[in-house]
Write a protein that holds these residues in place. Structure first.
Motif, PDB file in Angstrom:
ATOM      1  N   GLY A  43      15.271  41.783  55.346  1.00 18.20           N
ATOM      2  CA  GLY A  43      14.427  42.932  55.574  1.00 18.20           C
ATOM      3  C   GLY A  43      14.176  43.780  54.355  1.00 18.20           C
ATOM      4  N   GLY A  44      14.481  43.255  53.143  1.00 19.68           N
ATOM      5  CA  GLY A  44      14.171  43.985  51.932  1.00 19.68           C
ATOM      6  C   GLY A  44      15.242  44.908  51.429  1.00 19.68           C
ATOM      7  N   GLY A  45      16.446  44.778  51.927  1.00 19.27           N
ATOM      8  CA  GLY A  45      17.540  45.636  51.484  1.00 19.27           C
ATOM      9  C   GLY A  45      18.090  45.245  50.126  1.00 19.27           C
ATOM     10  N   ARG A  46      18.886  46.128  49.544  1.00 16.86           N
ATOM     11  CA  ARG A  46      19.506  45.897  48.237  1.00 16.86           C
ATOM     12  C   ARG A  46      20.945  46.397  48.257  1.00 16.86           C
ATOM     13  NH1 ARG A  46      16.016  43.296  44.255  1.00 16.86           N
ATOM     14  NH2 ARG A  46      13.934  43.393  45.221  1.00 16.86           N
ATOM     15  N   TYR A  47      21.746  45.812  47.361  1.00 21.48           N
ATOM     16  CA  TYR A  47      23.147  46.231  47.207  1.00 21.48           C
ATOM     17  C   TYR A  47      23.353  46.854  45.834  1.00 21.48           C
ATOM     18  CZ  TYR A  47      24.503  43.363  51.289  1.00 21.48           C
ATOM     19  OH  TYR A  47      24.644  42.835  52.544  1.00 21.48           O
ATOM     20  N   THR A  48      23.958  48.019  45.798  1.00 18.15           N
ATOM     21  CA  THR A  48      24.341  48.675  44.559  1.00 18.15           C
ATOM     22  C   THR A  48      25.763  49.193  44.709  1.00 18.15           C
ATOM     23  OG1 THR A  48      22.081  49.342  44.011  1.00 18.15           O
ATOM     24  CG2 THR A  48      23.865  50.599  42.996  1.00 18.15           C
ATOM     25  N   GLY A  49      26.611  48.916  43.733  1.00 25.22           N
ATOM     26  CA  GLY A  49      27.987  49.386  43.821  1.00 25.22           C
ATOM     27  C   GLY A  49      28.870  48.786  42.760  1.00 25.22           C
ATOM     28  N   THR A  50      30.161  48.708  43.031  1.00 21.13           N
ATOM     29  CA  THR A  50      31.143  48.202  42.069  1.00 21.13           C
ATOM     30  C   THR A  50      32.152  47.292  42.751  1.00 21.13           C
ATOM     31  OG1 THR A  50      32.567  50.133  42.432  1.00 21.13           O
ATOM     32  CG2 THR A  50      30.990  50.249  40.593  1.00 21.13           C
ATOM     33  N   VAL A  51      32.739  46.412  41.938  1.00 18.85           N
ATOM     34  CA  VAL A  51      33.852  45.554  42.352  1.00 18.85           C
ATOM     35  C   VAL A  51      35.044  45.903  41.471  1.00 18.85           C
ATOM     36  CG1 VAL A  51      34.691  43.184  42.600  1.00 18.85           C
ATOM     37  CG2 VAL A  51      32.258  43.705  42.998  1.00 18.85           C
ATOM     38  N   THR A  52      36.165  46.218  42.094  1.00 14.67           N
ATOM     39  CA  THR A  52      37.356  46.607  41.352  1.00 14.67           C
ATOM     40  C   THR A  52      38.547  45.777  41.794  1.00 14.67           C
ATOM     41  OG1 THR A  52      36.534  48.884  41.264  1.00 14.67           O
ATOM     42  CG2 THR A  52      38.836  48.532  40.686  1.00 14.67           C
ATOM     43  N   LEU A  53      39.206  45.151  40.846  1.00 11.36           N
ATOM     44  CA  LEU A  53      40.439  44.405  41.090  1.00 11.36           C
ATOM     45  C   LEU A  53      41.601  45.219  40.549  1.00 11.36           C
ATOM     46  CD1 LEU A  53      41.874  41.733  41.950  1.00 11.36           C
ATOM     47  CD2 LEU A  53      41.494  40.934  39.588  1.00 11.36           C
ATOM     48  N   GLU A  54      42.569  45.489  41.378  1.00  6.32           N
ATOM     49  CA  GLU A  54      43.724  46.291  40.980  1.00  6.32           C
ATOM     50  C   GLU A  54      45.006  45.497  41.192  1.00  6.32           C
ATOM     51  OE1 GLU A  54      43.578  49.614  43.586  1.00  6.32           O
ATOM     52  OE2 GLU A  54      41.909  50.590  42.552  1.00  6.32           O
ATOM     53  N   GLY A  55      45.883  45.537  40.210  1.00  4.35           N
ATOM     54  CA  GLY A  55      47.219  45.023  40.431  1.00  4.35           C
ATOM     55  C   GLY A  55      47.984  45.956  41.345  1.00  4.35           C
ATOM     56  N   THR A  56      49.015  45.466  41.974  1.00  2.00           N
ATOM     57  CA  THR A  56      49.797  46.281  42.910  1.00  2.00           C
ATOM     58  C   THR A  56      51.196  46.583  42.388  1.00  2.00           C
ATOM     59  OG1 THR A  56      50.412  44.246  44.065  1.00  2.00           O
ATOM     60  CG2 THR A  56      48.526  45.456  44.923  1.00  2.00           C
ATOM     61  N   HIS A  57      51.426  46.297  41.098  1.00  2.00           N
ATOM     62  CA  HIS A  57      52.730  46.571  40.497  1.00  2.00           C
ATOM     63  C   HIS A  57      52.561  47.307  39.171  1.00  2.00           C
ATOM     64  CE1 HIS A  57      54.853  44.055  43.465  1.00  2.00           C
ATOM     65  NE2 HIS A  57      53.760  43.318  43.427  1.00  2.00           N
ATOM     66  N   GLY A  58      51.583  48.203  39.126  1.00  2.00           N
ATOM     67  CA  GLY A  58      51.380  49.027  37.955  1.00  2.00           C
ATOM     68  C   GLY A  58      50.466  48.454  36.913  1.00  2.00           C
ATOM     69  N   GLU A  59      49.715  47.397  37.211  1.00  2.00           N
ATOM     70  CA  GLU A  59      48.862  46.754  36.204  1.00  2.00           C
ATOM     71  C   GLU A  59      47.534  47.479  36.009  1.00  2.00           C
ATOM     72  OE1 GLU A  59      51.487  43.928  38.308  1.00  2.00           O
ATOM     73  OE2 GLU A  59      49.849  45.226  38.990  1.00  2.00           O
ATOM     74  N   GLY A  60      47.154  48.337  36.938  1.00  2.00           N
ATOM     75  CA  GLY A  60      45.886  49.033  36.830  1.00  2.00           C
ATOM     76  C   GLY A  60      44.710  48.170  37.243  1.00  2.00           C
ATOM     77  N   SER A  61      43.492  48.634  36.895  1.00  2.00           N
ATOM     78  CA  SER A  61      42.261  47.945  37.276  1.00  2.00           C
ATOM     79  C   SER A  61      41.740  47.104  36.125  1.00  2.00           C
ATOM     80  CB  SER A  61      41.181  48.961  37.681  1.00  2.00           C
ATOM     81  OG  SER A  61      41.624  49.779  38.739  1.00  2.00           O
ATOM     82  N   ALA A  62      41.236  45.914  36.421  1.00  2.00           N
ATOM     83  CA  ALA A  62      40.695  45.013  35.407  1.00  2.00           C
ATOM     84  C   ALA A  62      39.976  43.876  36.106  1.00  2.00           C
ATOM     85  CB  ALA A  62      41.799  44.456  34.513  1.00  2.00           C
ATOM     86  N   VAL A  63      39.082  43.206  35.373  1.00  2.00           N
ATOM     87  CA  VAL A  63      38.439  42.032  35.954  1.00  2.00           C
ATOM     88  C   VAL A  63      39.397  40.856  35.991  1.00  2.00           C
ATOM     89  CG1 VAL A  63      36.099  42.740  35.390  1.00  2.00           C
ATOM     90  CG2 VAL A  63      37.420  41.418  33.736  1.00  2.00           C
ATOM     91  N   SER A  64      40.471  40.936  35.222  1.00  2.00           N
ATOM     92  CA  SER A  64      41.585  39.990  35.347  1.00  2.00           C
ATOM     93  C   SER A  64      42.828  40.666  34.805  1.00  2.00           C
ATOM     94  CB  SER A  64      41.308  38.675  34.597  1.00  2.00           C
ATOM     95  OG  SER A  64      41.372  38.853  33.197  1.00  2.00           O
ATOM     96  N   PHE A  65      43.971  40.258  35.287  1.00  2.00           N
ATOM     97  CA  PHE A  65      45.225  40.802  34.763  1.00  2.00           C
ATOM     98  C   PHE A  65      46.305  39.738  34.853  1.00  2.00           C
ATOM     99  CE2 PHE A  65      45.419  41.906  39.318  1.00  2.00           C
ATOM    100  CZ  PHE A  65      46.688  41.440  39.657  1.00  2.00           C
ATOM    101  N   GLY A  66      47.322  39.897  34.034  1.00  2.00           N
ATOM    102  CA  GLY A  66      48.493  39.040  34.070  1.00  2.00           C
ATOM    103  C   GLY A  66      49.716  39.864  33.750  1.00  2.00           C
ATOM    104  N   ALA A  67      50.829  39.573  34.374  1.00  2.00           N
ATOM    105  CA  ALA A  67      52.068  40.315  34.152  1.00  2.00           C
ATOM    106  C   ALA A  67      53.230  39.437  34.605  1.00  2.00           C
ATOM    107  CB  ALA A  67      52.051  41.643  34.910  1.00  2.00           C
ATOM    108  N   ALA A  68      54.430  40.005  34.560  1.00  2.00           N
ATOM    109  CA  ALA A  68      55.620  39.263  34.977  1.00  2.00           C
ATOM    110  C   ALA A  68      56.613  40.227  35.588  1.00  2.00           C
ATOM    111  CB  ALA A  68      56.244  38.528  33.805  1.00  2.00           C
ATOM    112  N   PHE A  69      57.376  39.745  36.547  1.00  2.00           N
ATOM    113  CA  PHE A  69      58.486  40.500  37.110  1.00  2.00           C
ATOM    114  C   PHE A  69      59.716  40.351  36.212  1.00  2.00           C
ATOM    115  CE2 PHE A  69      56.554  39.693  41.517  1.00  2.00           C
ATOM    116  CZ  PHE A  69      56.032  40.983  41.608  1.00  2.00           C
ATOM    117  N   PRO A  70      60.692  41.224  36.344  1.00  2.00           N
ATOM    118  CA  PRO A  70      61.943  41.050  35.596  1.00  2.00           C
ATOM    119  C   PRO A  70      62.621  39.710  35.829  1.00  2.00           C
ATOM    120  CG  PRO A  70      61.831  43.262  36.498  1.00  2.00           C
ATOM    121  CD  PRO A  70      60.663  42.500  37.065  1.00  2.00           C
ATOM    122  N   ASN A  71      62.342  39.072  36.964  1.00  2.00           N
ATOM    123  CA  ASN A  71      62.951  37.764  37.242  1.00  2.00           C
ATOM    124  C   ASN A  71      62.275  36.619  36.506  1.00  2.00           C
ATOM    125  OD1 ASN A  71      60.549  37.292  38.633  1.00  2.00           O
ATOM    126  ND2 ASN A  71      61.480  37.337  40.675  1.00  2.00           N
TER     127      ASN A  71
END
Length: 783
Positions: free
Chosen positions: A181-209
């Motif tokens: 019907g002629g609609g459009r999408y405008t907005g953002t995509v945000t990826l967030e780590g859940t252990h303090g990594e913050g927002s990024a289009v990609s992230f990598g980290a490690a646990f103490p183990n």
């Protein structure tokens, strides 16, 4: 479970034949085969659940809808203006080997030492001008047969639609936004780590183990712009938008390398996977996913009768509420509940770790009981449904977990079971083989008390899968587990003389009947029954594989001397302890002394078991009641099905389908089972979502090697007409069954390796002999 929390190669290893071999790891994968795009794509499905409201971000565990590819999963909110996905990976665990005991002889049980299942990431797709208040005609559906979550709504006269699915072939989660019907999408995509990594289009980290993890997201569309910059992806005036996410860890099922693959970079691999998937249209990704999902889901179908037009007009949650409020059976809803359990298993148990207490889904990093593997009922119940429900392939994750953990379990048993702090150490002074604690993690470690009989129950579950499938490769894989468990019990059993007699019997050393009564009791029924079954299974395995005949003879001799429980002259119940008195809670959630009734079947109401034992088991089951936690109700339903009491089995199924309110026991908005750990606080625990469907199938078909029984506990609510097709049966058969007016009209028995079986209905038996792959159809059951 104690009510107080005191506690993939999806890969595809591409070979010349193109075969896929699954291993529990996040690894590189070959390009999957793609379906023919010229083939019409059927989007209709009778197995569709639907709702008229999105999830509240603060109630995702009760309202978010689950997707998963067996390793990578998510709960989705489906909010028009703010799509939230809580993303999980089955191997995303904190913790360590946890190879110490505390002063009380228990393994530490915390999130840092034992460890916990945790979230991998949060994904947000913000579309600011699509606020829920600005839309109409909202609808969200979960297509169980295709494994697709769809949301649709109308804004400013335009119909918007999004689909979410987790693809096993491409090892990604896909979100596809379209409109007409002629609609459009405008907005953002945000990826967030859940252990303090913050927002990024990609992230990598490690646990103490040392566990490394990572995730990555990309997006592409048409008719507008999509740009990645800084910490997010922006899109503007897109006619359609596709978002692709992947992630995982460097966990590897290898004790020799401490359950890690040091060469694997999860963030880099996630970026590789999303780029590979993004080379294809969303439609191609969807077709590939749906073909893969349907190949499993379509192996079983069930009809329990016809619901009314009024019931069908209600959304899923309103149907659940109406079923409880009006007390009127809703057979199509009840069949959908069974199929929802199958959907969860396909989504959560393929080529990765087995389903834990949370299955594959979380709303935070602190699940109760760490989202662990409880070995005194819960992990076993998670897999009671698999073979019965045409999902034997999903059982393999459980098998692979046990075989991968065995070296560590064996070493911990050798090093720590005889520790003087362990109240359950062997009085014989000898320790051999392996066992487990009540809780196990993914690092080879254990938590809470030692659980001596846990090895037998795990082995019996693995053996039953062999009874269903007859796969020799599976038997060879589990044989070391069976043998090691028997070695453990050969060293543990004690000889005692029964009071007032000269009869010498073998009993289990001090143990706790889960999870109540005396902490230290010898000869508990739970252990006696499980070990008796283990010994029989091991001897059959050794004979089939032509191995260790001498040791098998020893085990057979021990089995003959095992004490088996008796009926109390005081209570009339099957004794839980070697005492005529009830030493625990009458209505306790666990049915530990009834493991010989289900999942075992030493106790059978067919004349092969002494009547007083069947009566004692029935009396004990009656005393336990019919109002408990979801998993406990499911176990009760299975036991009543074994006793052919359709009314009680059905009532327990209905109890679990009752809507949860204010944190109480029952079914949540999204059909997850809720467990009330304390008044007003309920948590999600997945075992009832599998145990209840298992009970429903058991009510329609009972099997043991050499014997099938049709409709052993068919309730009146399902009696008018129905069918069950593709149901697995022990002994190596698959059964298609139809009935009308409470009587089978047709039963097709197909051999997948089985040879001869009796087929019984209402006390009349027929004998069927087939070659593998052959089938026979039986009729005229009313004569």
């Amino acid at each position: 479970m104690t009510p107080e929390p005191s506690r993939r190669n999806l890969i595809a290893l591409a070979t010349a034949t193109g075969a896929l071999a699954a291993l529990p790891a996040f690894t590189a994968s070959a390009a999957p085969p793609r379906p023919d795009n010229s083939t019409p794509y059927d989007t209709s499905s009778p197995d569709e659940l639907w709702w008229q409201a999105p999830a509240d971000e603060h109630s995702m565990i009760e309202q978010g809808l689950p997707v998963g590819n067996g390793r990578l999963g998510a709960l989705a909110s489906n909010d028009p203006g703010r799509e939230l996905l809580l993303v999980t990976d089955a191997t995303m665990w904190t913790g360590t080997l946890n190879d110490t005991l505390d002063g009380d002889g228990q393994f530490p049980y915390g999130r840092d030492d034992f460890g916990s299942f945790t979230l991998l990431a949060r994904l947000l797709v913000d579309i600011p001008d699509h606020d829920l208040s600005a839309v109409s005609g909202y609808r969200r559906t979960l297509d169980l047969a295709r494994g697709v979550l769809t949301t649709s709504y109308v804004r400013a006269g335009v119909t918007y639609r999004r689909q979410i699915f987790a693809s096993r072939p491409d090892d990604v989660i896909v979100l596809h936004f379209t409109q007409s019907g002629g609609g459009r999408y405008t907005g953002t995509v945000t990826l967030e780590g859940t252990h303090g990594e913050g927002s990024a289009v990609s992230f990598g980290a490690a646990f103490p183990n040392g566990l490394r993890y990572g995730a990555a997201v990309t997006a592409y569309g048409s008719g507008g712009t999509v740009t990645a910059g800084g910490s997010r992806i922006s899109f503007a005036r897109c006619k359609d938008l596709t978002v692709v996410l992947s992630g995982g860890t460097n966990y590897a099922p290898d004790a020799a390398h401490h359950y890690r693959d040091p060469s694997l970079d999860p963030e880099k691999l996630a970026r590789t996977k999303i780029r590979a998937a993004a080379r294809h249209s969303a439609d191609t990704l969807l077709r590939t996913h749906a073909a893969d999902h349907r190949a499993l889901f379509g192996q079983l179908d069930v009809s329990l009768g016809t619901s009314t037009d009024g019931q069908r007009a209600l959304d899923t949650w309103e149907r659940v509420r109406a079923r409880a409020r009006d007390g009127v059976p809703d057979p199509e809803l009840e069949a959908q509940y069974l199929q929802f359990g199958r959907y969860l298993m396909i989504a959560g148990s393929r080529g990765s770790l087995p389903l834990n207490l949370q299955g594959l889904w979380l709303d935070g990093n602190d699940p109760d009981w760490m989202g662990d593997y409880h070995t005194d009922i819960n992990v076993q119940m998670n897999y009671w449904m698999a073979d019965r429900a045409g999902l034997s392939e999903c059982f393999d994750a459980f098998t692979d977990y046990c075989t991968a953990q065995l070296p560590s379990w064996t070493e911990l048993t050798r090093a720590l079971f005889d520790d003087p702090r362990n109240r359950y150490r062997n009085s014989t002074g000898r320790t051999a083989g392996w066992t487990v604690a009540i809780s196990t993690n993914i690092h080879g470690g254990m938590g809470w008390w030692w659980h001596p009989a846990g090895n037998a129950w795990l082995c019996n579950s693995l053996w039953e899968h062999y009874e269903f499938t007859g796969r020799r490769s599976h038997l060879e894989k589990i044989y070391p587990l069976l043998k090691g468990a028997c070695e453990f019990w050969e060293a543990r059993l004690l000889t005692t003389t029964l009071p007032g007699t000269a009869e010498e019997v073998l009993i289990a050393d001090s143990d706790w009947s889960p999870e109540h009564g005396p902490l230290d009791a010898k000869g508990i029924t739970y252990a006696q029954e499980l070990v008796w079954t283990l010994f029989g299974n091991y001897c059959a395995a050794a004979a089939e594989l032509k191995k260790d005949s001498g040791f098998a003879d020893t085990v057979a001799g021990l089995r003959k001397r095992l004490y088996l429980p008796r009926v109390s002259p005081t209570t009339g119940w099957l004794e839980e302890w070697m005492s005529p008195e009830n030493l625990g809670e009458t209505t306790h959630r666990h049915l530990s002394p009834l493991v010989g009734l289900f999942p075992g079947d030493r106790i059978r109401p067919d004349g092969s078991t002494p009547a007083d034992v069947v009566g004692g088991a029935t009396a004990l089951l009656t005393a336990r009641g019919t109002e408990s936690f979801g998993w406990a109700n499911a176990w009760r339903a299975l036991c009543w099905a074994r006793l052919k009491n359709a009314d009680k089995a059905y009532q327990l199924v209905v109890n679990n389908l009752h809507p949860s309110t204010d944190g109480g026991n029952g079914t949540a908005f999204n059909l997850f089972d809720i467990y009330e750990v304390e008044r007003g606080r309920g948590i999600f625990q997945i075992d009832a979502n599998f145990g209840t469907p298992a009970a429903m199938i058991e009510m329609l078909l009972y099997s043991r090697p050499g014997h099938l029984e049709l409709l052993p506990a068919l309730p009146d609510a399902w009696a008018a007409s129905g069918s069950l097709t593709g149901a697995g049966a022990r002994g190596g058969f698959v059964v298609d069954l139809r009935w009308r007016d409470g009587t089978p009209t047709e039963a097709r028995i197909r051999s997948i390796g089985g040879r001869t079986t009796t087929v019984e209905y209402a006390g009349t038996s027929r004998t069927v002999t087939l070659k593998p792959g052959a089938s026979v159809t039986l009729k005229d059951f009313d004569r």
